[in-house]
Enzyme design. Structure first.
Site, PDB file in Angstrom:
ATOM      1  NE  ARG A  16      -3.982  -2.035   1.251  1.00 38.97           N
ATOM      2  CZ  ARG A  16      -4.905  -2.286   2.169  1.00 38.97           C
ATOM      3  NH1 ARG A  16      -5.213  -1.366   3.038  1.00 38.97           N
ATOM      4  NH2 ARG A  16      -5.530  -3.432   2.185  1.00 38.97           N
ATOM      5  CG  HIS A 102     -10.268   0.071   4.212  1.00 38.58           C
ATOM      6  ND1 HIS A 102      -9.578  -1.114   4.176  1.00 38.58           N
ATOM      7  CD2 HIS A 102      -9.722   0.795   5.223  1.00 38.58           C
ATOM      8  CE1 HIS A 102      -8.667  -1.112   5.139  1.00 38.58           C
ATOM      9  NE2 HIS A 102      -8.729   0.034   5.783  1.00 38.58           N
ATOM     10  CE  LYS A 111      -6.512  -6.340  -0.200  1.00 35.47           C
ATOM     11  NZ  LYS A 111      -7.914  -6.530   0.230  1.00 35.47           N
ATOM     12  CG  ASP A 243     -13.832  -3.742   1.491  1.00 38.34           C
ATOM     13  OD1 ASP A 243     -14.391  -4.450   0.634  1.00 38.34           O
ATOM     14  OD2 ASP A 243     -12.732  -4.057   2.004  1.00 38.34           O
ATOM     15  CG  ASP A 247     -11.661  -7.913   0.395  1.00 39.06           C
ATOM     16  OD1 ASP A 247     -12.117  -6.828   0.804  1.00 39.06           O
ATOM     17  OD2 ASP A 247     -10.463  -8.234   0.551  1.00 39.06           O
ATOM     18  NE  ARG A 248     -12.608  -4.907   5.116  1.00 36.25           N
ATOM     19  CZ  ARG A 248     -12.547  -3.894   5.997  1.00 36.25           C
ATOM     20  NH1 ARG A 248     -12.793  -4.105   7.272  1.00 36.25           N
ATOM     21  NH2 ARG A 248     -12.249  -2.682   5.583  1.00 36.25           N
ATOM     22  CG  HIS A 330     -11.473  -9.855   6.008  1.00 35.67           C
ATOM     23  ND1 HIS A 330     -11.292  -9.745   4.649  1.00 35.67           N
ATOM     24  CD2 HIS A 330     -10.862  -8.779   6.549  1.00 35.67           C
ATOM     25  CE1 HIS A 330     -10.602  -8.649   4.381  1.00 35.67           C
ATOM     26  NE2 HIS A 330     -10.343  -8.036   5.518  1.00 35.67           N
TER      27      HIS A 330
END
Length: 450
Positions: A16, A102, A111, A243, A247-248, A330
């Protein structure tokens, strides 16, 4: 020839950084090339979220990977869980997702996973990628890799709906879905076309990596206020918020309440036990005590784990656990290569809710029986010293050190643990009554701030 760039962009589980200063196409090229060489990948896919810098990053990563000799399949605009699906379903030996999840608009990131959608962290390959990118000790590939393109969202939509035991039995719900201008705005229609009886009320489905409406971080309640309003005004049966990289997932009940990740973990755990009776269900130690209670009540075996996907996924794989959930939204599924997916969690919620109770609040009432503080983050100079102080202050409780310090009492508990990425202590408290929770929370915060 060594390369100078800010290696602090390599976090425990991903990359990040701020676009332009920390993360540039030049850095992305080095990372793409290092990923292929350091991990010996030959056939990978790359996808991206809606952030404006994603296109240049995709081009640079692809050049790096093909220069290292890997064949690259670009899968375009995608959610992170759809990238994991693509790696597992089509048999790629690696995947790179361009996203900062997010984080605010000025960030982007990456990722990574290897074959079977196995995530890599600093300890399991990401450190080697970083070191090779910095050293620049690249070897010339025998051949340059090829570039192709693939559409995966149709197959992904079918895959998500396959987690419902009988899609025809899902009630004709009206669901408000807040995509937060993130990737769920693209993926939701591909999934819900297989549930024609469900009416979706879309909020912020326009892909926009500048996040003009609110941050794509639904773990904070203030970012779910638009969704609450839509649920109440449109008389929806429930709401779901995703998000940025989708994935969340978090839900909002028909009364505008915010059931947390623990409640969803319990609900999806129960739905999983209906498909796989008697199986183990994993939950992290921040989840409510209601989670292991619900699992046991429905004939399952609760497995308590540390926080974080790099620990949970291997444990689930090792013990062949069909579902694992975290308080942070998650959710992990064995039939999804043990990878996380907010969308699959939503499917299993619809499956369970259609069967249990007239309303969502009725369906979740058995798991929504305690009071939680939510995660409270405090900057501290010496996290280890503070954790020792907490253990001393609450030494009359039952203490364990599975992840940070957990102190258990008959009617309430607390956990305090260090952040992986920042000088923070994270506190979670739960009580059988609101008063017990607040008293424990305030006592712990007095130690942390003292």
């Amino acid at each position: 020839m060594p390369n100078a760039f800010d290696t602090s962009i390599f976090k425990s589980y991903d990359v990040r950084g701020i676009v332009g200063s920390q993360l540039t196409p030049e850095v992305a090229y080095l990372i793409g090339r290092a990923f292929v060489q350091a991990l010996g990948r030959t056939n990978i896919c790359i996808g991206r979220d809606m952030r404006p810098s994603g296109e240049a990053m995709l081009e640079a990563l692809t050049r790096g990977a093909t220069d290292a000799g890997a064949d690259v399949t670009q899968i375009g605009l995608i959610s992170t869980d759809a990238l994991y699906f693509a790696v597992g379903h089509y048999g790629f030996d690696g995947g790179m997702m361009i996203t900062a999840s997010h984080n605010p608009a000025e960030y982007n990131g990456l990722k990574f996973c290897r074959e079977q959608a196995q995530a890599i962290s600093l300890d399991t390959g990401l450190g080697e990628v970083r070191d090779l990118a910095v050293s620049g000790a690249f070897t010339d590939a025998k051949r340059k890799g090829t570039v192709s393109h693939r559409e995966v969202l149709d197959d992904f939509g079918r895959h998500c709906v396959s987690f419902i035991r009988d899609p025809a039995k899902v009630k004709p719900y009206t669901i408000a879905i807040d995509a937060g201008n993130g990737m769920a705005g693209l993926t939701v229609p591909y999934v819900f076309k297989y549930l024609p009886q469900v009416k979706v009320v879309p909020l912020f489905f326009e892909l926009d990596g500048t996040f003009p409406n609110h941050p794509a971080s639904p773990i904070e309640d203030e970012n779910k206020l638009d969704l609450r309003r839509a649920v109440l005004e449109r008389h929806c049966d429930l709401g779901a918020a995703f998000d940025g990289d989708a994935d969340r997932m978090f839900i909002v009940d028909e009364r505008g309440g915010f059931p947390d990740g623990s409640i969803v973990t319990a609900a999806v755990g129960v739905a999983t036990l209906k498909k796989y009776p008697g199986s183990k269900i994993l939950y992290n130690l921040i989840c409510s005590r209601s989670v292991p209670e619900a699992i046991e009540k429905h004939g399952g075996i609760p497995v308590r784990s540390q926080v974080g996907h790099s620990l949970i996924k291997p444990e689930m794989r090792e013990q062949n656990i069909p579902f694992g959930g975290e308080h942070s939204g998650h959710f992990y599924f064995r039939e999804n290569w043990f990878a996380d997916s907010g969308m699959i969690a939503l499917m299993q919620c619809l499956d369970l809710f259609s069967e249990e109770g007239e309303t969502i609040t009725e369906a979740i009432a058995p798991y929504n029986t305690r009071f939680r503080s939510g995660e409270i983050n405090t900057k501290v100079a010496d996290a280890d010293a503070k954790m020792r102080e907490i253990a001393a202050r609450f030494s009359d409780g039952t203490i364990d050190h599975l992840d940070g310090v957990t102190v258990e009492y008959p009617n309430w508990w607390l956990n305090v643990r260090k952040s992986n990425t920042e000088p923070l202590l994270r506190l979670n408290v739960e009580g059988d009554t609101k008063e017990l929770m607040e008293r424990g929370r305030d006592a712990a915060l007095a130690v942390i701030a003292g």
